[in-house]
Design a protein around this motif. Structure first.
Motif, PDB file in Angstrom:
ATOM      1  N   VAL A 100      -6.308   1.708  -1.171  1.00 14.26           N
ATOM      2  CA  VAL A 100      -6.175   1.799  -2.626  1.00 14.26           C
ATOM      3  C   VAL A 100      -5.208   2.914  -3.023  1.00 14.26           C
ATOM      4  O   VAL A 100      -4.454   2.775  -3.982  1.00 14.26           O
ATOM      5  CB  VAL A 100      -7.558   2.007  -3.276  1.00 14.26           C
ATOM      6  CG1 VAL A 100      -7.452   2.394  -4.727  1.00 14.26           C
ATOM      7  CG2 VAL A 100      -8.394   0.747  -3.138  1.00 14.26           C
ATOM      8  N   LEU A 101      -5.188   3.996  -2.278  1.00 15.26           N
ATOM      9  CA  LEU A 101      -4.330   5.130  -2.626  1.00 15.26           C
ATOM     10  C   LEU A 101      -2.948   5.074  -1.987  1.00 15.26           C
ATOM     11  O   LEU A 101      -2.224   6.072  -2.002  1.00 15.26           O
ATOM     12  CB  LEU A 101      -5.030   6.446  -2.248  1.00 15.26           C
ATOM     13  CG  LEU A 101      -6.331   6.710  -3.005  1.00 15.26           C
ATOM     14  CD1 LEU A 101      -7.007   7.963  -2.486  1.00 15.26           C
ATOM     15  CD2 LEU A 101      -6.073   6.810  -4.495  1.00 15.26           C
ATOM     16  N   PHE A 102      -2.552   3.931  -1.455  1.00 21.35           N
ATOM     17  CA  PHE A 102      -1.220   3.780  -0.867  1.00 21.35           C
ATOM     18  C   PHE A 102      -0.157   3.956  -1.949  1.00 21.35           C
ATOM     19  O   PHE A 102      -0.260   3.394  -3.036  1.00 21.35           O
ATOM     20  CB  PHE A 102      -1.078   2.412  -0.201  1.00 21.35           C
ATOM     21  CG  PHE A 102       0.322   2.091   0.224  1.00 21.35           C
ATOM     22  CD1 PHE A 102       0.911   2.780   1.270  1.00 21.35           C
ATOM     23  CD2 PHE A 102       1.057   1.115  -0.423  1.00 21.35           C
ATOM     24  CE1 PHE A 102       2.201   2.493   1.669  1.00 21.35           C
ATOM     25  CE2 PHE A 102       2.349   0.810  -0.036  1.00 21.35           C
ATOM     26  CZ  PHE A 102       2.922   1.514   1.022  1.00 21.35           C
ATOM     27  N   GLU A 103       0.886   4.748  -1.636  1.00 20.38           N
ATOM     28  CA  GLU A 103       1.994   4.956  -2.564  1.00 20.38           C
ATOM     29  C   GLU A 103       3.253   4.328  -1.992  1.00 20.38           C
ATOM     30  O   GLU A 103       3.602   4.563  -0.838  1.00 20.38           O
ATOM     31  CB  GLU A 103       2.216   6.448  -2.786  1.00 20.38           C
ATOM     32  CG  GLU A 103       1.073   7.126  -3.495  1.00 20.38           C
ATOM     33  CD  GLU A 103       1.347   8.597  -3.712  1.00 20.38           C
ATOM     34  OE1 GLU A 103       2.527   8.970  -3.844  1.00 20.38           O
ATOM     35  OE2 GLU A 103       0.383   9.358  -3.743  1.00 20.38           O
ATOM     36  N   ARG A 104       3.960   3.559  -2.820  1.00 25.45           N
ATOM     37  CA  ARG A 104       5.159   2.866  -2.361  1.00 25.45           C
ATOM     38  C   ARG A 104       6.383   3.768  -2.349  1.00 25.45           C
ATOM     39  O   ARG A 104       7.352   3.478  -1.682  1.00 25.45           O
ATOM     40  CB  ARG A 104       5.436   1.647  -3.243  1.00 25.45           C
ATOM     41  CG  ARG A 104       4.417   0.568  -3.083  1.00 25.45           C
ATOM     42  CD  ARG A 104       4.765  -0.669  -3.878  1.00 25.45           C
ATOM     43  NE  ARG A 104       4.719  -0.403  -5.308  1.00 25.45           N
ATOM     44  CZ  ARG A 104       5.697  -0.691  -6.149  1.00 25.45           C
ATOM     45  NH1 ARG A 104       6.794  -1.257  -5.722  1.00 25.45           N
ATOM     46  NH2 ARG A 104       5.579  -0.435  -7.429  1.00 25.45           N
TER      47      ARG A 104
END
Length: 106
Positions: free
Chosen positions: A20-24
């Protein structure tokens, strides 16, 4: 609540949190990869809720090992589910990787 159950809950929580906390960081949005990430996070979240309320079968060591491996893999790739399926650069891409790297639905 037993120690293996707490361990499984913590693994599920880390899996959900990392995905959920993945940043692109400005990378293109890939809808199929986002769908896969959503399914992973939803499945792990639902499993945690069912485990909390006693609706999931008792924890077995095999499921703990699988969750630990998935959790370690997601932590290693910082939550990027496309990286989970990336092979060596010399090998041709698998059709599944092609699908995950697409930036459009059609």
């Amino acid at each position: 609540m037993t120690l293996p159950t707490l361990f499984e809950l913590s693994l599920l929580g880390v899996i959900v949190g990392r995905v959920v906390l993945f940043e692109r960081h400005g990378a293109d949005h890939r809808p199929y990869a986002a769908l896969l990430a959503y399914l992973i996070a939803a499945a792990a979240g639902i499993a945690a809720i069912l485990l909390l309320f006693g609706q999931l079968t008792p924890t077995d060591p095999f499921r703990l090992v699988l969750l630990a491996v998935l959790c370690a893999a997601l932590l290693a790739v910082r939550g990027n589910v496309v990286e989970l399926f990336r092979g060596r650069e010399q090998e041709p891409d698998h059709p599944f990787i092609h699908l995950l790297r697409k930036t459009r639905w059609f």
